[in-house]
Design a protein around this motif. Structure first.
Motif, PDB file in Angstrom:
ATOM      1  N   LEU A 122       0.849  -1.209   0.000  1.00 48.62           N
ATOM      2  CA  LEU A 122       0.000   0.000   0.000  1.00 48.62           C
ATOM      3  C   LEU A 122       0.879   1.252   0.000  1.00 48.62           C
ATOM      4  CD1 LEU A 122      -2.770  -1.150   2.512  1.00 48.62           C
ATOM      5  CD2 LEU A 122      -3.006  -0.816   0.039  1.00 48.62           C
ATOM      6  N   PRO A 123       0.318   2.425  -0.362  1.00 48.38           N
ATOM      7  CA  PRO A 123       1.127   3.644  -0.448  1.00 48.38           C
ATOM      8  C   PRO A 123       1.752   4.095   0.878  1.00 48.38           C
ATOM      9  CG  PRO A 123      -0.884   3.891  -1.718  1.00 48.38           C
ATOM     10  CD  PRO A 123      -1.019   2.610  -0.951  1.00 48.38           C
ATOM     11  N   THR A 125       0.741   6.183   3.185  1.00 48.99           N
ATOM     12  CA  THR A 125       0.652   7.620   3.487  1.00 48.99           C
ATOM     13  C   THR A 125      -0.271   7.898   4.675  1.00 48.99           C
ATOM     14  OG1 THR A 125      -1.262   7.947   2.072  1.00 48.99           O
ATOM     15  CG2 THR A 125       0.910   8.170   1.028  1.00 48.99           C
ATOM     16  N   ASN A 126      -1.091   6.916   5.042  1.00 50.16           N
ATOM     17  CA  ASN A 126      -2.104   7.105   6.092  1.00 50.16           C
ATOM     18  C   ASN A 126      -2.976   8.332   5.806  1.00 50.16           C
ATOM     19  OD1 ASN A 126      -1.118   4.863   7.470  1.00 50.16           O
ATOM     20  ND2 ASN A 126       0.332   6.077   8.648  1.00 50.16           N
ATOM     21  N   CYS A 127      -3.347   8.512   4.552  1.00 48.93           N
ATOM     22  CA  CYS A 127      -4.093   9.721   4.157  1.00 48.93           C
ATOM     23  C   CYS A 127      -5.573   9.662   4.527  1.00 48.93           C
ATOM     24  CB  CYS A 127      -3.952   9.933   2.652  1.00 48.93           C
ATOM     25  SG  CYS A 127      -4.872   8.699   1.685  1.00 48.93           S
ATOM     26  N   LYS A 128      -6.080   8.484   4.860  1.00 47.02           N
ATOM     27  CA  LYS A 128      -7.468   8.281   5.327  1.00 47.02           C
ATOM     28  C   LYS A 128      -8.532   8.372   4.226  1.00 47.02           C
ATOM     29  CE  LYS A 128      -6.653  10.002  10.041  1.00 47.02           C
ATOM     30  NZ  LYS A 128      -5.235  10.269   9.927  1.00 47.02           N
ATOM     31  N   GLN A 129      -8.140   8.517   2.984  1.00 44.87           N
ATOM     32  CA  GLN A 129      -9.154   8.654   1.925  1.00 44.87           C
ATOM     33  C   GLN A 129      -9.973   7.381   1.734  1.00 44.87           C
ATOM     34  OE1 GLN A 129      -8.051  10.858  -1.751  1.00 44.87           O
ATOM     35  NE2 GLN A 129      -6.045  11.060  -0.789  1.00 44.87           N
ATOM     36  N   CYS A 130      -9.466   6.260   2.238  1.00 42.79           N
ATOM     37  CA  CYS A 130     -10.213   5.001   2.140  1.00 42.79           C
ATOM     38  C   CYS A 130     -11.243   4.863   3.261  1.00 42.79           C
ATOM     39  CB  CYS A 130      -9.246   3.827   2.205  1.00 42.79           C
ATOM     40  SG  CYS A 130      -8.209   3.851   3.689  1.00 42.79           S
ATOM     41  N   THR A 134      -5.556   4.315   9.118  1.00 42.93           N
ATOM     42  CA  THR A 134      -4.183   4.027   8.678  1.00 42.93           C
ATOM     43  C   THR A 134      -4.218   3.052   7.509  1.00 42.93           C
ATOM     44  OG1 THR A 134      -3.945   2.084  10.095  1.00 42.93           O
ATOM     45  CG2 THR A 134      -3.296   4.206  11.057  1.00 42.93           C
ATOM     46  N   CYS A 135      -3.108   2.982   6.794  1.00 46.33           N
ATOM     47  CA  CYS A 135      -3.004   1.991   5.710  1.00 46.33           C
ATOM     48  C   CYS A 135      -3.072   0.573   6.283  1.00 46.33           C
ATOM     49  CB  CYS A 135      -1.700   2.180   4.938  1.00 46.33           C
ATOM     50  SG  CYS A 135      -1.634   3.697   3.973  1.00 46.33           S
ATOM     51  N   PHE A 138      -6.582  -0.451   6.734  1.00 46.39           N
ATOM     52  CA  PHE A 138      -7.128  -0.773   5.413  1.00 46.39           C
ATOM     53  C   PHE A 138      -6.663  -2.170   4.976  1.00 46.39           C
ATOM     54  CE2 PHE A 138      -6.989  -0.339   0.685  1.00 46.39           C
ATOM     55  CZ  PHE A 138      -8.351  -0.193   0.471  1.00 46.39           C
ATOM     56  N   CYS A 152      -8.995   2.612  -2.232  1.00 52.03           N
ATOM     57  CA  CYS A 152      -7.777   3.417  -2.030  1.00 52.03           C
ATOM     58  C   CYS A 152      -7.494   4.186  -3.328  1.00 52.03           C
ATOM     59  CB  CYS A 152      -6.588   2.528  -1.679  1.00 52.03           C
ATOM     60  SG  CYS A 152      -5.017   3.430  -1.656  1.00 52.03           S
ATOM     61  N   PRO A 153      -7.897   5.453  -3.407  1.00 47.03           N
ATOM     62  CA  PRO A 153      -7.729   6.194  -4.666  1.00 47.03           C
ATOM     63  C   PRO A 153      -6.271   6.420  -5.046  1.00 47.03           C
ATOM     64  CG  PRO A 153      -8.570   7.635  -2.920  1.00 47.03           C
ATOM     65  CD  PRO A 153      -8.575   6.249  -2.371  1.00 47.03           C
ATOM     66  N   LEU A 154      -5.381   6.399  -4.077  1.00 48.51           N
ATOM     67  CA  LEU A 154      -3.968   6.641  -4.401  1.00 48.51           C
ATOM     68  C   LEU A 154      -3.387   5.548  -5.298  1.00 48.51           C
ATOM     69  CD1 LEU A 154      -4.340   8.669  -1.997  1.00 48.51           C
ATOM     70  CD2 LEU A 154      -1.932   8.245  -1.500  1.00 48.51           C
TER      71      LEU A 154
END
Ligand code: SF4
Length: 178
Positions: A122-123, A125-130, A134-135, A138, A152-154
């Protein structure tokens, strides 16, 4: 049609009386073990055990098991959901059997990927968009088939294309049932 008659039973697992989760099984009058290598070929994340004539699979956090004369599911939220899922699984068996001339049967036994193996792709990044904090959270959901790679859009970004390809090889992401 391979499976035409069956007895369906929905119950609360005896090991967990009073639980809010349900299990269900259908007892079959025909042997479906010949379908299992075909299901193994099309269900990503399935674990086929030829000696036991069994195939297990996870979908949406539910544990599914196909045996010669039985199909079972567990960890389902309600009775109607359990019944609907089993009917979908019978339909999957029948459709797979009807399409068997187009499918190359697969008798290899594979292990499910661990959450850590998924996390490493996974990327990070822990960006939370999912929708997860955290990744790694996910990755846990992916391993249990409660989320899909599309969440996961990234992963659609060009710099993650190699990781996406690797994830698509190992992630449980079977056909829709029901
Ligand atoms: S959207 Fe992807 S990169 Fe962002 S936290 Fe979720 S899994 Fe990690």
């Amino acid at each position: 049609m391979l499976v035409e008659k069956y007895d369906l039973e929905v119950f609360t697992p005896p090991c967990d009386p009073g639980a809010e989760r349900y299990a269900a099984r259908v007892r079959l009058t025909v042997d479906i073990s010949e379908v299992l290598p075909y299901l193994n070929a099309i269900l990503r994340g399935a674990v086929y055990l030829p000696e036991a004539q069994a195939l297990t699979w996870k979908k949406g956090g539910h544990n599914i098991a196909f045996h010669a004369y039985e199909i079972a599911t567990s960890n389902v939220e309600d009775r109607q959901g359990a019944e609907k899922e089993l009917k979908g699984l019978i339909d999957l068996v029948n459709r797979t059997w009807e399409r068997r001339a187009e499918i190359t049967p697969d008798t290899v036994t594979r292990q499910r990927p661990t959450p850590m193996a998924i996390y490493k792709l996974l990327p990070a990044t822990n960006c939370k968009q999912c929708g997860e904090s955290t990744c790694y959270s996910f990755a846990l959901k992916l391993a249990a088939a409660q989320k899909g790679l599309a969440n996961c859009p990234l992963l659609d970004e060009p710099q993650y294309s190699d990781k996406l390809t690797a994830l698509q090889e190992i992630i449980i992401d079977g056909p829709a049932i029901g």
